[in-house]
Design a protein around this motif. Structure first.
Motif, PDB file in Angstrom:
ATOM      1  N   PRO A   1       0.818  -1.224   0.000  1.00 48.64           N
ATOM      2  CA  PRO A   1       0.000   0.000   0.000  1.00 48.64           C
ATOM      3  C   PRO A   1       0.851   1.272   0.000  1.00 48.64           C
ATOM      4  O   PRO A   1       0.511   2.242  -0.689  1.00 48.64           O
ATOM      5  CB  PRO A   1      -0.814  -0.121   1.295  1.00 48.64           C
ATOM      6  N   LEU A   2       1.950   1.263   0.760  1.00 45.13           N
ATOM      7  CA  LEU A   2       2.804   2.447   0.827  1.00 45.13           C
ATOM      8  C   LEU A   2       3.445   2.740  -0.529  1.00 45.13           C
ATOM      9  O   LEU A   2       3.428   3.889  -1.006  1.00 45.13           O
ATOM     10  CB  LEU A   2       3.892   2.245   1.883  1.00 45.13           C
ATOM     11  N   CYS A   3       4.009   1.713  -1.168  1.00 47.40           N
ATOM     12  CA  CYS A   3       4.662   1.905  -2.468  1.00 47.40           C
ATOM     13  C   CYS A   3       3.666   2.316  -3.541  1.00 47.40           C
ATOM     14  O   CYS A   3       3.959   3.181  -4.379  1.00 47.40           O
ATOM     15  CB  CYS A   3       5.395   0.629  -2.884  1.00 47.40           C
TER      16      CYS A   3
ATOM     17  N   ILE B   1       2.826   5.956  -3.142  1.00 43.63           N
ATOM     18  CA  ILE B   1       3.913   6.854  -3.566  1.00 43.63           C
ATOM     19  C   ILE B   1       4.022   6.931  -5.085  1.00 43.63           C
ATOM     20  O   ILE B   1       4.139   8.021  -5.654  1.00 43.63           O
ATOM     21  CB  ILE B   1       5.256   6.386  -2.963  1.00 43.63           C
ATOM     22  N   TYR B   2       3.968   5.777  -5.757  1.00 46.37           N
ATOM     23  CA  TYR B   2       4.326   5.730  -7.173  1.00 46.37           C
ATOM     24  C   TYR B   2       3.152   5.824  -8.144  1.00 46.37           C
ATOM     25  O   TYR B   2       3.364   6.059  -9.336  1.00 46.37           O
ATOM     26  CB  TYR B   2       5.118   4.455  -7.462  1.00 46.37           C
ATOM     27  N   THR B   3       1.916   5.597  -7.678  1.00 43.81           N
ATOM     28  CA  THR B   3       0.791   5.610  -8.624  1.00 43.81           C
ATOM     29  C   THR B   3      -0.056   6.876  -8.545  1.00 43.81           C
ATOM     30  O   THR B   3      -0.966   7.046  -9.357  1.00 43.81           O
ATOM     31  CB  THR B   3      -0.140   4.395  -8.399  1.00 43.81           C
ATOM     32  N   LYS B   4       0.227   7.756  -7.594  1.00 43.46           N
ATOM     33  CA  LYS B   4      -0.677   8.888  -7.392  1.00 43.46           C
ATOM     34  C   LYS B   4      -0.682   9.879  -8.556  1.00 43.46           C
ATOM     35  O   LYS B   4      -1.627  10.652  -8.688  1.00 43.46           O
ATOM     36  CB  LYS B   4      -0.356   9.600  -6.083  1.00 43.46           C
ATOM     37  N   MET B   5       0.355   9.864  -9.408  1.00 41.99           N
ATOM     38  CA  MET B   5       0.339  10.764 -10.563  1.00 41.99           C
ATOM     39  C   MET B   5      -0.547  10.215 -11.690  1.00 41.99           C
ATOM     40  O   MET B   5      -0.870  10.929 -12.639  1.00 41.99           O
ATOM     41  CB  MET B   5       1.756  10.996 -11.095  1.00 41.99           C
ATOM     42  N   TRP B   6      -0.939   8.947 -11.586  1.00 42.01           N
ATOM     43  CA  TRP B   6      -1.800   8.341 -12.606  1.00 42.01           C
ATOM     44  C   TRP B   6      -3.185   7.960 -12.068  1.00 42.01           C
ATOM     45  O   TRP B   6      -4.155   7.952 -12.790  1.00 42.01           O
ATOM     46  CB  TRP B   6      -1.143   7.096 -13.193  1.00 42.01           C
ATOM     47  N   ALA B   7      -3.235   7.580 -10.787  1.00 37.30           N
ATOM     48  CA  ALA B   7      -4.503   7.095 -10.237  1.00 37.30           C
ATOM     49  C   ALA B   7      -4.488   7.228  -8.722  1.00 37.30           C
ATOM     50  O   ALA B   7      -3.433   7.379  -8.108  1.00 37.30           O
ATOM     51  CB  ALA B   7      -4.733   5.630 -10.622  1.00 37.30           C
ATOM     52  N   ASP B   8      -5.672   7.137  -8.148  1.00 32.33           N
ATOM     53  CA  ASP B   8      -5.802   7.124  -6.696  1.00 32.33           C
ATOM     54  C   ASP B   8      -5.521   5.704  -6.221  1.00 32.33           C
ATOM     55  O   ASP B   8      -6.157   4.750  -6.668  1.00 32.33           O
ATOM     56  CB  ASP B   8      -7.218   7.544  -6.304  1.00 32.33           C
ATOM     57  N   SER B   9      -4.567   5.568  -5.318  1.00 35.45           N
ATOM     58  CA  SER B   9      -4.189   4.232  -4.860  1.00 35.45           C
ATOM     59  C   SER B   9      -5.342   3.512  -4.173  1.00 35.45           C
ATOM     60  O   SER B   9      -5.347   2.285  -4.071  1.00 35.45           O
ATOM     61  CB  SER B   9      -2.989   4.310  -3.905  1.00 35.45           C
ATOM     62  N   ASP B  10      -6.353   4.265  -3.692  1.00 36.35           N
ATOM     63  CA  ASP B  10      -7.511   3.634  -3.063  1.00 36.35           C
ATOM     64  C   ASP B  10      -8.324   2.812  -4.057  1.00 36.35           C
ATOM     65  O   ASP B  10      -9.106   1.944  -3.658  1.00 36.35           O
ATOM     66  CB  ASP B  10      -8.413   4.700  -2.437  1.00 36.35           C
TER      67      ASP B  10
END
Length: 362
Positions: free
Chosen positions: A157-159, A162-171
């Protein structure tokens, strides 16, 4: 809401890059999106393969546990330098590499998310089998796989955040904690039984180990071949994903070996860390992707984990072949083998696994 946003980004990007019509099996096509026929074959095949894989790998891990000395295994837990290096490789190098590759090749947002999901997955149990055949440190290999699967509960969840928020909401990404838990149980229990058998009946453990190592090697190849031939999905994915699927595992092997060597680990442990870094749990990645995306999206990128698994296996076979040539030309006798391994790791009690030691050498 987030899934709809991903769908819109995906459809816009895909139509901008492709001027072809909708897929032949589309039932509705309005020029901006397509609705595909429902097809349960992929889901059924995935469930069957996952079930068979879990059972067979549990048996293989039991045999791998027969090569683990309890005191050496506990030694890695008490002095976890090797595990820490593996942790940095698994949840530091791999997610960052996935992120950089996604940026460098400028792939679609939904494809970037899948690549990063794969990079955030823990190491796969196949690495333990390959580590055995290249005379890796089995105590370290199994402890690394166990710890990375356990740490994945929090690190994934942490990674992803950090790495997907520029493309999508990690939720919007669904993490199957039950699958991670099953993988952990399927690893810990068989290995524990194998360690017990090795402690109580060492002669029988050697027989189980030899059989299990062969079965494990055959199983890895068989699953890759069956998945590649029978999987009824779209193999028409962008060339960029094929290139990433080729570079990504190779980068994992190379960076893992390099970091382990910089950290001062022995050659034997460097081989182990390299394999643990490059060989990802692609089954877990496929499960996450199925839970997180719509069928329309899956048709065009679901096969990426399978592409990765094919190339990670091919590179593992190259490593294995290179090591076999090294052993054949450099190691002349059993005495030479023992001296070589003692020089590699004077502080470790790990020994040659015997994967390529002929009867004459014994």
């Amino acid at each position: 809401m987030q899934t709809n946003l991903l769908s819109q980004q995906f459809n816009a990007g895909f139509l901008a890059e492709n001027s072809t019509a909708c897929p032949a099996n589309a039932t509705i096509c309005d020029g901006t999106s397509c609705v595909l026929q429902e097809d349960d074959f992929n889901l059924i095949l995935s469930v069957v393969l996952s079930t068979v894989l879990t059972i067979m790998l549990a048996l293989v891990m039991f045999s791998m546990g027969c090569n683990v000395e309890l005191k050496n295994f506990l030694g890695h837990i008490k002095r976890p330098w090797g595990i820490f290096v593996g942790f940095l490789c698994q949840f530091g190098i791999m997610p960052l590499t996935a992120f950089l590759l996604s940026l460098a090749f400028n792939i679609l947002p939904i494809q970037a998310v899948v690549v990063i999901i794969l990079g955030c997955c823990p190491g796969g149990t196949a690495s333990n089998v390959v580590a055995y055949w290249v005379d890796g440190d089995m105590d370290l290999s199994i402890s690394m796989t166990t710890c990375s699967t356990l740490f994945a509960m929090g690190m994934m969840p942490l990674c992803l955040f950090i790495y997907t928020k520029m493309w999508a909401d990690s939720d919007a990404i669904v993490l199957p904690y039950d699958s991670i838990g099953i993988s952990l149980v399927a690893l810990v229990i068989p290995v524990s039984l194998g360690i017990f058998v090795n402690h109580k009946w060492p002669s029988k453990a050697k027989i189980i180990l030899k059989v299990g190592s062969i079965v494990g090697a055959v199983l890895i190849v068989l699953i890759a071949v069956v998945g590649g031939i029978l999987y009824k999905g779209s193999w028409i994915i962008p060339p960029k994903l094929w290139i990433i699927g080729t570079i990504f595992p190779a980068a994992g092997y190379i960076f893992g070996f390099f970091l382990a060597r910089v950290a001062g680990l022995s050659w034997q442990r460097c081989r182990t860390v390299s394999l643990e870094t490059g060989m990802q749990n692609t089954q877990l990645c496929s499960t996450i992707v199925q839970l997180s995306f719509t069928p329309e999206q899956l048709e065009l990128m679901f096969t990426f984990p399978l592409v990765y698994s094919i190339f990670q296996l091919l590179f593992a076979l190259l490593i294995l072949g290179g090591y076999r040539l090294y052993r054949r030309h450099r190691v002349k006798s059993k005495t030479d083998v023992e001296k070589t391994e003692q020089k590699e790791d004077s502080k470790s009690n790990a020994t040659i696994n015997g994967g390529f030691v002929s009867d004459e050498m014994k």
